[in-house]
Design a protein around this motif. Structure first.
Motif, PDB file in Angstrom:
ATOM      1  N   GLU A 103      -2.116 -11.907   7.815  1.00 44.52           N
ATOM      2  CA  GLU A 103      -1.875 -12.019   6.383  1.00 44.52           C
ATOM      3  C   GLU A 103      -3.106 -11.562   5.599  1.00 44.52           C
ATOM      4  O   GLU A 103      -2.986 -10.913   4.549  1.00 44.52           O
TER       5      GLU A 103
ATOM      6  N   ARG B 105      -3.177  -7.803   5.632  1.00 46.61           N
ATOM      7  CA  ARG B 105      -2.135  -7.242   4.761  1.00 46.61           C
ATOM      8  C   ARG B 105      -2.571  -7.300   3.294  1.00 46.61           C
ATOM      9  O   ARG B 105      -2.410  -6.348   2.544  1.00 46.61           O
ATOM     10  N   VAL B 106      -3.133  -8.444   2.908  1.00 49.16           N
ATOM     11  CA  VAL B 106      -3.600  -8.587   1.527  1.00 49.16           C
ATOM     12  C   VAL B 106      -4.730  -7.600   1.231  1.00 49.16           C
ATOM     13  O   VAL B 106      -4.787  -6.990   0.153  1.00 49.16           O
TER      14      VAL B 106
ATOM     15  N   ALA C  52      -5.268  -4.654   2.727  1.00 51.00           N
ATOM     16  CA  ALA C  52      -4.716  -3.306   2.641  1.00 51.00           C
ATOM     17  C   ALA C  52      -3.990  -3.090   1.319  1.00 51.00           C
ATOM     18  O   ALA C  52      -4.083  -2.016   0.694  1.00 51.00           O
ATOM     19  N   GLN C  53      -3.254  -4.135   0.889  1.00 49.24           N
ATOM     20  CA  GLN C  53      -2.546  -4.035  -0.379  1.00 49.24           C
ATOM     21  C   GLN C  53      -3.529  -3.869  -1.532  1.00 49.24           C
ATOM     22  O   GLN C  53      -3.293  -3.100  -2.474  1.00 49.24           O
ATOM     23  N   GLY C  54      -4.666  -4.574  -1.459  1.00 44.88           N
ATOM     24  CA  GLY C  54      -5.675  -4.446  -2.500  1.00 44.88           C
ATOM     25  C   GLY C  54      -6.268  -3.048  -2.556  1.00 44.88           C
ATOM     26  O   GLY C  54      -6.490  -2.503  -3.639  1.00 44.88           O
TER      27      GLY C  54
ATOM     28  N   ALA D 108      -4.826  -0.294  -1.517  1.00 48.37           N
ATOM     29  CA  ALA D 108      -3.795   0.624  -2.023  1.00 48.37           C
ATOM     30  C   ALA D 108      -3.665   0.509  -3.541  1.00 48.37           C
ATOM     31  O   ALA D 108      -3.537   1.520  -4.244  1.00 48.37           O
ATOM     32  N   ASP D 109      -3.686  -0.702  -4.053  1.00 42.89           N
ATOM     33  CA  ASP D 109      -3.593  -0.881  -5.494  1.00 42.89           C
ATOM     34  C   ASP D 109      -4.788  -0.257  -6.204  1.00 42.89           C
ATOM     35  O   ASP D 109      -4.646   0.354  -7.282  1.00 42.89           O
TER      36      ASP D 109
ATOM     37  N   ARG E 115      -4.389   3.513  -6.259  1.00 41.60           N
ATOM     38  CA  ARG E 115      -3.345   3.893  -7.206  1.00 41.60           C
ATOM     39  C   ARG E 115      -3.867   3.822  -8.638  1.00 41.60           C
ATOM     40  O   ARG E 115      -3.617   4.719  -9.453  1.00 41.60           O
TER      41      ARG E 115
END
Length: 301
Positions: A241, A244-245, A247-249, A251-252, A255
């Motif tokens: 988890e 995942r958090v 990687a999401q950060g 990616a955000d 972007r």
């Protein structure tokens, strides 16, 4: 009391000698006087009773136990009263399978049957004390050997009566404290009715049949391994988890950066980089023609 009796005997002997033998008159007078002195001394010593700290004195007159007791210290009593001291401090009665460890020599452990029909051997220690004001009642109804008449049989009986509600595994593992508390409550009231206070009940050891003990230890080990694996899996889930958090950060972030960079922003960033290169003492920047990209020549050599 002995001195009083001895003094009376001497006094009577003196009177007899005086009356029967005139030539021993002086001896008779001495015996009579000495007898009276011994009686007085005996009466004085019999009237004063010392009771040590942590004890009480139970009085009895010609076999009849009196209701009042003597406290610790010096007490003045009837010289004809017999005073027996009793301990009111905390006492213990141990029943153990270890030789000479308990009150009784040899194996004195308690053997009980559990709910699953297995024989379990229990070592037990009872901590108790005598209620001072109830001591005369205790002596009248039970006597001074209350350990063997109350403490021992009552504790052994109650522990057998309550063991049938538990399995051998329960007693050996997670319900031992509950079993001990249940026995305590069942004994406490009976003790109080007899003039005793139950302070604590200690189950010192529980011995199971060898094959049952082995199976229980294997079961406990398996449960521990399962708990350990559950902990590892939970840790791995938390790590996944976290990644995942993370990687999401990222990616955000990418972007947001890509959507926010325009031509003017890029030109500004390029100027800042070129400014840094120009001010550097180690290099010079030469712009060739109308090229947008500078050519950097190292002039140190």
């Amino acid at each position: 009391m002995i001195l009083i009796i001895l003094g009376i005997i001497l006094w009577i002997a003196g009177i007899i000698i005086i009356r029967q033998k005139e030539e021993l008159h002086n001896l008779g007078v001495v015996l009579r006087t000495g007898g009276l002195a011994v009686v007085v001394i005996g009466a004085l010593t019999s009237c004063i009773k010392q009771v040590d700290a942590g004890q009480i004195g139970v009085k009895s007159l010609f076999g009849k136990v009196e209701n009042d007791v003597l406290g610790s210290g010096l007490n003045i009593v009837n010289p004809l009263v017999d005073v027996t001291t009793m301990d009111v401090k905390t006492q213990n009665y141990t029943m153990s399978g270890v030789h000479d460890e308990g009150e009784k020599g040899g194996d004195d452990a308690i053997r009980v049957l559990t709910a699953d029909g297995l024989e379990v051997v229990i070592d037990l220690t009872v901590l108790y004390r005598v209620i001072g004001t109830e001591a005369p009642k205790l002596v009248r109804e039970t006597g001074f050997d209350y350990k063997d008449k109350i403490v021992r049989p009552l504790a052994r009986t109650k522990i057998r009566d309550n063991a049938v509600y538990y399995t051998a595994i329960d007693l050996y593992s997670n319900k031992r404290d509950q079993f001990q508390s249940r026995i305590f409550k069942s004994i406490e009231d009976d003790f109080k009715k007899r003039g005793l206070i139950l302070e604590q009940l200690l189950i010192r050891n529980i011995t199971l049949p060898a094959n049952v003990k082995t199976s229980i230890e294997e079961k406990i080990k398996a449960e521990q391994e399962a708990q350990k694996m559950e902990f590892v899996l939970q840790k791995e889930k938390q790590e996944a988890e976290r990644k995942r958090v993370e990687a999401q950060g990222i990616a955000d972030y990418q972007r947001i950066i890509s959507s926010g960079l325009g031509d003017k922003q890029l030109q500004y960033e390029q100027i800042q980089v070129m400014k840094g290169l120009v001010t550097s003492p180690n290099a010079k920047v030469i712009v060739m023609g109308g090229s947008k990209t500078p050519v950097i020549l190292d002039t140190k050599n």
